[in-house]
Write a protein that holds these residues in place. Structure first.
Motif, PDB file in Angstrom:
ATOM      1  N   THR A 275      12.823  15.574  -6.580  1.00 10.40           N
ATOM      2  CA  THR A 275      12.231  14.599  -5.670  1.00 10.40           C
ATOM      3  C   THR A 275      11.635  13.442  -6.462  1.00 10.40           C
ATOM      4  O   THR A 275      10.656  13.623  -7.193  1.00 10.40           O
ATOM      5  N   HIS A 276      12.243  12.265  -6.320  1.00 14.83           N
ATOM      6  CA  HIS A 276      11.683  11.079  -6.950  1.00 14.83           C
ATOM      7  C   HIS A 276      10.513  10.564  -6.110  1.00 14.83           C
ATOM      8  O   HIS A 276      10.529  10.637  -4.885  1.00 14.83           O
ATOM      9  N   THR A 277       9.512  10.032  -6.782  1.00 14.30           N
ATOM     10  CA  THR A 277       8.373   9.438  -6.102  1.00 14.30           C
ATOM     11  C   THR A 277       7.847   8.306  -6.958  1.00 14.30           C
ATOM     12  O   THR A 277       8.109   8.249  -8.165  1.00 14.30           O
ATOM     13  N   ASN A 278       7.119   7.394  -6.347  1.00 15.33           N
ATOM     14  CA  ASN A 278       6.451   6.344  -7.102  1.00 15.33           C
ATOM     15  C   ASN A 278       4.988   6.713  -7.282  1.00 15.33           C
ATOM     16  O   ASN A 278       4.345   7.166  -6.331  1.00 15.33           O
ATOM     17  N   CYS A 279       4.465   6.536  -8.475  1.00 11.86           N
ATOM     18  CA  CYS A 279       3.062   6.829  -8.747  1.00 11.86           C
ATOM     19  C   CYS A 279       2.173   6.110  -7.734  1.00 11.86           C
ATOM     20  O   CYS A 279       2.361   4.928  -7.454  1.00 11.86           O
ATOM     21  N   LYS A 280       1.203   6.827  -7.183  1.00 13.37           N
ATOM     22  CA  LYS A 280       0.334   6.276  -6.138  1.00 13.37           C
ATOM     23  C   LYS A 280      -0.636   5.215  -6.660  1.00 13.37           C
ATOM     24  O   LYS A 280      -1.192   4.442  -5.880  1.00 13.37           O
ATOM     25  N   ASN A 281      -0.835   5.179  -7.950  1.00  9.20           N
ATOM     26  CA  ASN A 281      -1.693   4.152  -8.543  1.00  9.20           C
ATOM     27  C   ASN A 281      -1.004   2.796  -8.408  1.00  9.20           C
ATOM     28  O   ASN A 281       0.078   2.571  -8.959  1.00  9.20           O
ATOM     29  N   ASP A 282      -1.617   1.860  -7.688  1.00  9.22           N
ATOM     30  CA  ASP A 282      -1.017   0.551  -7.453  1.00  9.22           C
ATOM     31  C   ASP A 282      -0.854  -0.270  -8.727  1.00  9.22           C
ATOM     32  O   ASP A 282      -0.149  -1.283  -8.721  1.00  9.22           O
ATOM     33  N   SER A 283      -1.500   0.130  -9.798  1.00  5.87           N
ATOM     34  CA  SER A 283      -1.323  -0.551 -11.073  1.00  5.87           C
ATOM     35  C   SER A 283      -0.134   0.008 -11.848  1.00  5.87           C
ATOM     36  O   SER A 283       0.149  -0.448 -12.953  1.00  5.87           O
ATOM     37  N   CYS A 284       0.530   1.011 -11.284  1.00  4.31           N
ATOM     38  CA  CYS A 284       1.605   1.687 -12.000  1.00  4.31           C
ATOM     39  C   CYS A 284       2.906   1.675 -11.205  1.00  4.31           C
ATOM     40  O   CYS A 284       3.853   0.985 -11.542  1.00  4.31           O
ATOM     41  N   VAL A 309      -7.728   6.317 -11.726  1.00  6.18           N
ATOM     42  CA  VAL A 309      -7.756   4.977 -11.138  1.00  6.18           C
ATOM     43  C   VAL A 309      -7.525   5.048  -9.634  1.00  6.18           C
ATOM     44  O   VAL A 309      -8.201   4.384  -8.849  1.00  6.18           O
ATOM     45  N   TYR A 310      -6.564   5.873  -9.223  1.00  7.22           N
ATOM     46  CA  TYR A 310      -6.202   6.002  -7.808  1.00  7.22           C
ATOM     47  C   TYR A 310      -7.383   6.454  -6.951  1.00  7.22           C
ATOM     48  O   TYR A 310      -7.507   6.060  -5.791  1.00  7.22           O
ATOM     49  N   ASN A 311      -8.275   7.254  -7.532  1.00  7.61           N
ATOM     50  CA  ASN A 311      -9.415   7.790  -6.776  1.00  7.61           C
ATOM     51  C   ASN A 311     -10.662   6.921  -6.860  1.00  7.61           C
ATOM     52  O   ASN A 311     -11.702   7.271  -6.289  1.00  7.61           O
TER      53      ASN A 311
END
Length: 354
Positions: A275-284, A309-311
């Motif tokens: 399962t591909h996903t994009n890191c939830k951190n908007d800087s990443c 960072v995400y939290n």
């Protein structure tokens, strides 16, 4: 004068999509055909497709058109009839997505490009008029039984990683433009072998087949409609699927399952996962493979640093991103230029292709 582009925020558009009660169909198509005025063609497409609520990405160039879109069920026939009204698109194969919830796109973007597939070819003698022979699913399976057949995957490494044909040769490169000369070099001593090129929807392998013929190869084939059409024919004709795993796609789904085989591994813990996903951190927003357990452990992030960072409160996250292009992560496809702390992670831009 009509507005020929979207002016609503991405967030609002995405919310509207998920509130739609009507089902959508995700479809892709392409056609190599000389266009004298791509900009004019682009504007005409937008004016006709926007009222039909077609979403997706379409690239137009002097060499033709490349499109991945989603269409409301009630407008699909009107959409098809409009396409077929162009002589060079009349009867064109429309690749219907295999594993589709209709939520693949939420805005219509039509762009004029130098080419519909960036190939790096500068030889003025090269032409798309001479290309390899089409093979359908049954012919593909038959040729795979022949020891003189070489199957070449013309996709990037992150696509190959989650699914590919049995015995397929991966050309270890970062981009299609690099793959073309590399494929010629890798197979230079096999010019009389049966060589089958394949890709997601057919557009890359069709050009690759023409390039191989241009470079002196004799028995070149390419899979008609790519993996998407192959999977459809396998299901319709009850054939054995020689493609295993998932087919990576360049939309919100990030993949469609072809067989139940899971041939990749989680980039964080090493367990079987695809399962591909994009890191939830908007800087990443790094694209990587993550299993369900790691998704919970890291809150959908690729590292502890990104999770931290995400939290943070949103305002603090915005301050951290100020003045940084793409934040801590510039989208990067190369296996050789990965962050040391995540040697196995795959980098990819959101650039669509077929």
């Amino acid at each position: 004068m009509a507005v020929l582009h979207n002016r609503v925020s991405q967030k609002e558009l995405k919310e509207r999509l998920y509130q739609e009660p009507e089902p959508r169909t995700t479809v892709s198509f392409y056609q190599y055909h000389p266009l004298q005025n791509p900009q004019e063609f682009r504007d005409e497409l937008y004016k006709r497709l926007d009222p039909l609520k077609v979403f997706g990405r379409i690239y137009v160039a002097k060499e033709g058109i490349n499109a991945q879109v989603s269409v409301p069920a009630s407008n699909f026939e009107a959409f098809k009839n409009f396409l077929y009204s162009y002589t060079f698109l009349d009867g064109i194969r429309l690749n219907i997505a295999v594993d589709d919830d209709g939520k693949s796109f939420w805005v219509l973007k039509i762009k004029v490009r130098e080419k519909i597939v960036a190939d790096g070819i500068e030889d003025p003698e090269f032409s798309m008029e001479r290309k390899g022979k089409y093979v359908n699913a049954q012919q593909m399976n038959d040729l795979l039984q022949d020891e003189d057949t070489i199957v070449v995957d013309m996709r990037n490494h992150y696509e190959y990683e989650v699914g590919h044909f049995v015995k397929a040769l991966e050309v270890p490169s970062d981009t299609f433009r690099e793959q073309l000369p590399m494929a010629v070099e890798l197979l230079k001593d096999k010019k009389d072998k049966n060589i089958i090129m394949y890709c997601t929807g057919g557009i890359r392998c069709e050009k690759a087949s023409a390039y191989m013929l241009h470079n002196g190869f004799n028995n070149v084939f390419h899979l008609e409609g790519g993996i998407i059409n192959y999977a459809k024919e396998v299901k319709t004709n009850e054939l054995e699927s020689r493609f295993i795993g998932k087919n990576f796609v360049f939309d919100n789904r990030l993949g469609e399952r072809i067989t139940e085989d899971v041939i990749a591994k989680c980039h964080q813990c090493g367990k079987p996962a695809d399962t591909h996903t994009n890191c939830k951190n908007d800087s990443c927003h790094l694209l990587f493979i993550q299993c369900d357990d790691c998704a919970k452990k890291y809150d959908g992030c690729c590292t502890v640093e990104c999770q931290t960072v995400y939290n943070l409160p949103l305002e603090e996250q915005r301050k951290l991103r100020e003045g940084k292009q793409n934040g801590i992560m510039v989208f990067n496809k190369s296996k050789q230029r990965l962050r040391p702390r995540l040697d196995e992670l795959t980098f990819v831009s959101s650039e669509p292709t077929n």
